[in-house]
Design a protein around this motif. Sequence first.
Motif, PDB file in Angstrom:
ATOM      1  N   ALA A  28       0.827  -1.209   0.000  1.00 20.13           N
ATOM      2  CA  ALA A  28       0.000   0.000   0.000  1.00 20.13           C
ATOM      3  C   ALA A  28       0.861   1.258   0.000  1.00 20.13           C
ATOM      4  O   ALA A  28       0.589   2.221  -0.735  1.00 20.13           O
ATOM      5  CB  ALA A  28      -0.933  -0.005   1.212  1.00 20.13           C
ATOM      6  N   ILE A  29       1.913   1.265   0.819  1.00 18.27           N
ATOM      7  CA  ILE A  29       2.807   2.427   0.881  1.00 18.27           C
ATOM      8  C   ILE A  29       3.462   2.678  -0.472  1.00 18.27           C
ATOM      9  O   ILE A  29       3.487   3.805  -0.987  1.00 18.27           O
ATOM     10  CB  ILE A  29       3.881   2.221   1.967  1.00 18.27           C
ATOM     11  N   PHE A  30       3.972   1.621  -1.075  1.00 19.69           N
ATOM     12  CA  PHE A  30       4.678   1.773  -2.348  1.00 19.69           C
ATOM     13  C   PHE A  30       3.720   2.086  -3.492  1.00 19.69           C
ATOM     14  O   PHE A  30       4.083   2.797  -4.435  1.00 19.69           O
ATOM     15  CB  PHE A  30       5.481   0.505  -2.658  1.00 19.69           C
ATOM     16  N   PHE A  31       2.509   1.574  -3.410  1.00 20.00           N
ATOM     17  CA  PHE A  31       1.531   1.863  -4.461  1.00 20.00           C
ATOM     18  C   PHE A  31       1.202   3.350  -4.492  1.00 20.00           C
ATOM     19  O   PHE A  31       1.194   3.976  -5.554  1.00 20.00           O
ATOM     20  CB  PHE A  31       0.253   1.048  -4.238  1.00 20.00           C
ATOM     21  N   VAL A  32       0.945   3.922  -3.333  1.00 24.46           N
ATOM     22  CA  VAL A  32       0.591   5.345  -3.267  1.00 24.46           C
ATOM     23  C   VAL A  32       1.751   6.206  -3.749  1.00 24.46           C
ATOM     24  O   VAL A  32       1.578   7.127  -4.561  1.00 24.46           O
ATOM     25  CB  VAL A  32       0.196   5.729  -1.827  1.00 24.46           C
ATOM     26  N   THR A  33       2.957   5.899  -3.277  1.00 26.73           N
ATOM     27  CA  THR A  33       4.116   6.698  -3.672  1.00 26.73           C
ATOM     28  C   THR A  33       4.408   6.535  -5.157  1.00 26.73           C
ATOM     29  O   THR A  33       4.738   7.509  -5.846  1.00 26.73           O
ATOM     30  CB  THR A  33       5.346   6.287  -2.850  1.00 26.73           C
ATOM     31  N   GLY A  34       4.282   5.307  -5.656  1.00 29.96           N
ATOM     32  CA  GLY A  34       4.496   5.071  -7.078  1.00 29.96           C
ATOM     33  C   GLY A  34       3.476   5.786  -7.941  1.00 29.96           C
ATOM     34  O   GLY A  34       3.801   6.308  -9.010  1.00 29.96           O
ATOM     35  N   SER A  48      11.653  15.113  -0.153  1.00 30.62           N
ATOM     36  CA  SER A  48      10.628  15.066   0.897  1.00 30.62           C
ATOM     37  C   SER A  48       9.880  13.738   0.868  1.00 30.62           C
ATOM     38  O   SER A  48       9.655  13.113   1.918  1.00 30.62           O
ATOM     39  CB  SER A  48       9.641  16.227   0.729  1.00 30.62           C
ATOM     40  N   LEU A  49       9.499  13.308  -0.333  1.00 27.16           N
ATOM     41  CA  LEU A  49       8.817  12.017  -0.459  1.00 27.16           C
ATOM     42  C   LEU A  49       9.691  10.879   0.033  1.00 27.16           C
ATOM     43  O   LEU A  49       9.222   9.947   0.703  1.00 27.16           O
ATOM     44  CB  LEU A  49       8.419  11.778  -1.913  1.00 27.16           C
ATOM     45  N   ALA A  50      10.984  10.932  -0.301  1.00 29.84           N
ATOM     46  CA  ALA A  50      11.905   9.875   0.112  1.00 29.84           C
ATOM     47  C   ALA A  50      11.997   9.796   1.629  1.00 29.84           C
ATOM     48  O   ALA A  50      11.999   8.707   2.214  1.00 29.84           O
ATOM     49  CB  ALA A  50      13.287  10.124  -0.500  1.00 29.84           C
ATOM     50  N   VAL A  51      12.055  10.957   2.283  1.00 34.68           N
ATOM     51  CA  VAL A  51      12.132  10.987   3.745  1.00 34.68           C
ATOM     52  C   VAL A  51      10.857  10.418   4.365  1.00 34.68           C
ATOM     53  O   VAL A  51      10.902   9.600   5.301  1.00 34.68           O
ATOM     54  CB  VAL A  51      12.372  12.430   4.237  1.00 34.68           C
ATOM     55  N   ILE A  52       9.709  10.829   3.833  1.00 32.10           N
ATOM     56  CA  ILE A  52       8.426  10.362   4.370  1.00 32.10           C
ATOM     57  C   ILE A  52       8.278   8.851   4.200  1.00 32.10           C
ATOM     58  O   ILE A  52       7.921   8.132   5.144  1.00 32.10           O
ATOM     59  CB  ILE A  52       7.259  11.093   3.678  1.00 32.10           C
ATOM     60  N   VAL A  53       8.559   8.373   2.995  1.00 36.23           N
ATOM     61  CA  VAL A  53       8.423   6.935   2.729  1.00 36.23           C
ATOM     62  C   VAL A  53       9.409   6.132   3.567  1.00 36.23           C
ATOM     63  O   VAL A  53       9.060   5.077   4.121  1.00 36.23           O
ATOM     64  CB  VAL A  53       8.615   6.645   1.232  1.00 36.23           C
TER      65      VAL A  53
END
Length: 441
Positions: free
Chosen positions: A59-65, A413-418
């Motif tokens: 789920a985490i990777f799907f949203v970020t992707g 920012s996305l990298a830090v959050i993920v």
Amino acid sequence: MDDLLAARSQMALSLGFHIIFACIGMIMPFLMAISHYKYLKTGLQKYKLLTKAWSKGVAIFFVTGAVSGTMLSFELGLLWPKFMEHAGPIFGMPFSLEGTAFFIEAIALGFFLYGWEKFHPWFHWFTGVVVGLSGLASGILVVAANAWMNAPAGFDFVNGEYLNINPMAAMFNETWFTQALHMILAAFVATCFAVAGIHAFLILRGKSVEIHKSALKIALTIGAFAAILQPISGDLSAKDVAQRQPAKLAAMEAHFRTEKAAPLIIGGIPDESEREVKYALKIPGALSFLAHGDFQAEVTGLDQIPNEEHPPVLVTHIAFQIMVACGGVLMLAGIAWLFGLWKSKAFIYHKKFLKFLIFLTPLGFLAVEAGWVVTEVGRQPWILYGIMKTKDALTPMPGLVYSFSLYAIIYISLAVIVSTLLIRQIKSLETDQDLSLPQNQ
């Protein structure tokens, strides 16, 4: 930094960020489905808990992707409008179909995440399989579009006009299969070894060991087979490049002079001004054999390519060497794992081997990133090989360095959050009391 470099840097950053999540989004659902299948067949709770833990990661990777992929698609139109003006009607079909696959994937993932105890168990499992299949389809379709940029097809280029457009021929161009096969295997290798490395670390921590051993077995067994098959797909891709993009092959191998029985160069630092490679190991005739299946075959060097059409040799060559080196190490590790699985369980769960797997965690994604550098930088100066140069596709809008800087901040920012979310998820695998099961569970 001029506008062309800024635009290319922004695309490189976007693609380099997105490809990690695309790989994991394609492959993790299959690992999740295998674990879920084992739970349905055996009833062991450890597989159910593992499936749920992996589904949270999916789920985490799907949203970020999804976010990074959307940004990437916008960038094509914003940064390269001249390219999209002509190319859009030709290779728009794989992007349209990719959107459909993404839509199916999103629905199936929703069903899977919220379908526990609500759907029939096997229908619930099937929704997880659909997540994987639709994600895989998305990846193949995007790679087909990239393959078209390397091997243009499905139109006639006459007096600067694109005529007789055939979108199907463009999508199924002559290099889409080799590129898709190579990318999919790379995604399996990178994701499976990364997952294996994380669970190897958790095994060494000594908590919920049986669950993590099961996870390690699923991930690394699949990753091992993919790593062993990867050199075969790499050989097919290299032979295709030798035929269609001789300049790219010459840059990959730092092959400056056309010659028969061309040597394969391992390592080394290319000197483009002197047209030589320093500190390299050379295997006589090996490049001729790998490129054309004949140790005496002639391999085209950069001396046969106009200077203005030379790709950046240093970057392409080093990226290619990194990709091959990482792939070779992972293949050997995969062979060692399969041998140990067959002959010695004590070996594959030994502390030293587990520490080795932890070291390998980022190696697959390093190879993926290096491979995309080879693909994209090695195609330069063309955005559409042999037809349109990258500089001619650039937007006339000035100040692209500011756009690049803004995107860099967003991606950081996305990298830090993920990363924060993933670290919490990994820690939960240690602290969740539900994971503390007897060994027969």
